[in-house]
Design a protein around this motif. Structure first.
Motif, PDB file in Angstrom:
ATOM      1  N   SER A  89       0.929  -1.286  -0.147  1.00 36.86           N
ATOM      2  CA  SER A  89       0.623  -0.160  -0.218  1.00 36.86           C
ATOM      3  C   SER A  89       1.028   1.463   0.397  1.00 36.86           C
ATOM      4  N   ARG A  90       1.803   1.655   0.681  1.00 31.39           N
ATOM      5  CA  ARG A  90       2.669   2.218   1.390  1.00 31.39           C
ATOM      6  C   ARG A  90       3.950   2.696  -0.332  1.00 31.39           C
ATOM      7  N   ALA A  91       3.630   1.652  -1.050  1.00 36.11           N
ATOM      8  CA  ALA A  91       4.520   1.308  -2.431  1.00 36.11           C
ATOM      9  C   ALA A  91       3.493   2.152  -3.218  1.00 36.11           C
ATOM     10  N   GLU A  92       2.434   1.351  -3.465  1.00 36.48           N
ATOM     11  CA  GLU A  92       1.082   2.354  -4.313  1.00 36.48           C
ATOM     12  C   GLU A  92       1.352   3.854  -3.696  1.00 36.48           C
ATOM     13  N   GLN A  93       0.889   4.092  -2.604  1.00 38.39           N
ATOM     14  CA  GLN A  93       0.138   5.696  -2.629  1.00 38.39           C
ATOM     15  C   GLN A  93       1.636   6.597  -2.790  1.00 38.39           C
ATOM     16  N   LEU A  94       3.114   6.236  -2.602  1.00 43.14           N
ATOM     17  CA  LEU A  94       4.253   7.051  -3.166  1.00 43.14           C
ATOM     18  C   LEU A  94       4.359   7.040  -4.755  1.00 43.14           C
ATOM     19  N   GLY A  95       3.933   5.233  -5.663  1.00 46.49           N
ATOM     20  CA  GLY A  95       4.047   6.219  -6.915  1.00 46.49           C
ATOM     21  C   GLY A  95       3.468   7.207  -7.399  1.00 46.49           C
ATOM     22  N   GLY A 154       3.124  14.771  -9.578  1.00 48.98           N
ATOM     23  CA  GLY A 154       4.003  15.676  -9.183  1.00 48.98           C
ATOM     24  C   GLY A 154       4.128  16.349  -7.574  1.00 48.98           C
ATOM     25  N   ASP A 155       4.236  14.773  -6.674  1.00 47.81           N
ATOM     26  CA  ASP A 155       4.283  15.698  -4.854  1.00 47.81           C
ATOM     27  C   ASP A 155       5.860  15.895  -5.505  1.00 47.81           C
ATOM     28  N   ASP A 156       6.737  16.972  -5.147  1.00 50.56           N
ATOM     29  CA  ASP A 156       7.789  16.923  -4.701  1.00 50.56           C
ATOM     30  C   ASP A 156       8.518  16.685  -4.004  1.00 50.56           C
ATOM     31  N   SER A 157       8.179  16.504  -2.526  1.00 49.71           N
ATOM     32  CA  SER A 157       8.289  15.791  -1.387  1.00 49.71           C
ATOM     33  C   SER A 157       8.340  14.453  -1.722  1.00 49.71           C
ATOM     34  N   LEU A 187      11.934   9.883  -6.978  1.00 46.85           N
ATOM     35  CA  LEU A 187      12.104   8.705  -7.953  1.00 46.85           C
ATOM     36  C   LEU A 187      12.753   7.442  -7.219  1.00 46.85           C
ATOM     37  N   SER A 188      13.383   7.771  -6.428  1.00 42.06           N
ATOM     38  CA  SER A 188      14.289   6.612  -6.167  1.00 42.06           C
ATOM     39  C   SER A 188      13.331   5.905  -4.526  1.00 42.06           C
ATOM     40  N   ASP A 189      12.885   7.089  -3.963  1.00 41.05           N
ATOM     41  CA  ASP A 189      12.031   6.694  -2.816  1.00 41.05           C
ATOM     42  C   ASP A 189      10.868   5.285  -3.535  1.00 41.05           C
ATOM     43  N   VAL A 190      10.813   6.027  -4.377  1.00 41.70           N
ATOM     44  CA  VAL A 190       9.070   5.279  -4.736  1.00 41.70           C
ATOM     45  C   VAL A 190       9.903   3.521  -5.234  1.00 41.70           C
ATOM     46  N   MET A 191      11.033   4.374  -5.902  1.00 44.18           N
ATOM     47  CA  MET A 191      11.494   2.324  -6.898  1.00 44.18           C
ATOM     48  C   MET A 191      12.218   1.575  -5.520  1.00 44.18           C
ATOM     49  N   ILE A 192      12.596   1.993  -4.257  1.00 46.14           N
ATOM     50  CA  ILE A 192      13.244   1.175  -3.312  1.00 46.14           C
ATOM     51  C   ILE A 192      11.497   0.732  -2.923  1.00 46.14           C
ATOM     52  N   ALA A 193      10.730   1.525  -2.570  1.00 48.50           N
ATOM     53  CA  ALA A 193       8.573   0.880  -1.872  1.00 48.50           C
ATOM     54  C   ALA A 193       8.443   0.396  -2.522  1.00 48.50           C
ATOM     55  N   GLY A 194       8.976   0.155  -4.385  1.00 48.48           N
ATOM     56  CA  GLY A 194       8.401  -1.018  -4.499  1.00 48.48           C
ATOM     57  C   GLY A 194       9.539  -2.306  -4.855  1.00 48.48           C
TER      58      GLY A 194
END
Length: 116
Positions: free
Chosen positions: A62-68, A74-77, A80-87
């Motif tokens: 769920s966290r990975a999906e929300q980050l994606g 376009g959330d600046d906070s 891409l690395s956070d999204v990929m790591i969570a995924g």
């Protein structure tokens, strides 16, 4: 670290996570779920540990999906690395869960095929 060497710090971290999950599942026991009336907890309940692990995998996905979604909007906070790591963490956790399920099903079949 050499490419062919096992990183013992990662193994230690994984063991610590397993101990934490087991302690969390054991602490969740109530008088109706595996604890006796005097308040002493019985041995850790497999169903509780399995449920806690599945809930943890679900929360990672769920966290990975929300980050994606946040990154796509376009959330600046969100990097891409956070999204990929969570995924990748969610993917690895899911793959481990599938492997555990496969082992449980295999053990069940072995038990059912035993001669009595």
């Amino acid at each position: 670290m050499k490419a062919n060497m096992i990183d013992s710090s990662r193994i230690d971290a994984m063991v610590a996570q397993l101990k934490t999950a087991a302690a969390h599942a054991q602490g969740a026991a109530s008088p109706l779920n595996g604890a006796d009336v005097a308040g002493k907890a019985d041995k850790p309940n497999f169903a509780d540990a399995l449920t806690a692990s599945l809930n943890q995998v679900n929360s990672m996905q769920s966290r990975a999906e929300q980050l994606g979604k946040r990154f796509a909007l376009g959330d600046d906070s969100v990097n891409l690395s956070d999204v990929m790591i969570a995924g990748q963490k969610a993917n690895i956790a899911f793959q481990a869960t599938v492997q555990v399920r496969n082992k449980l099903v295999s053990a069940y079949h072995d038990i059912m095929n035993m001669q009595v």
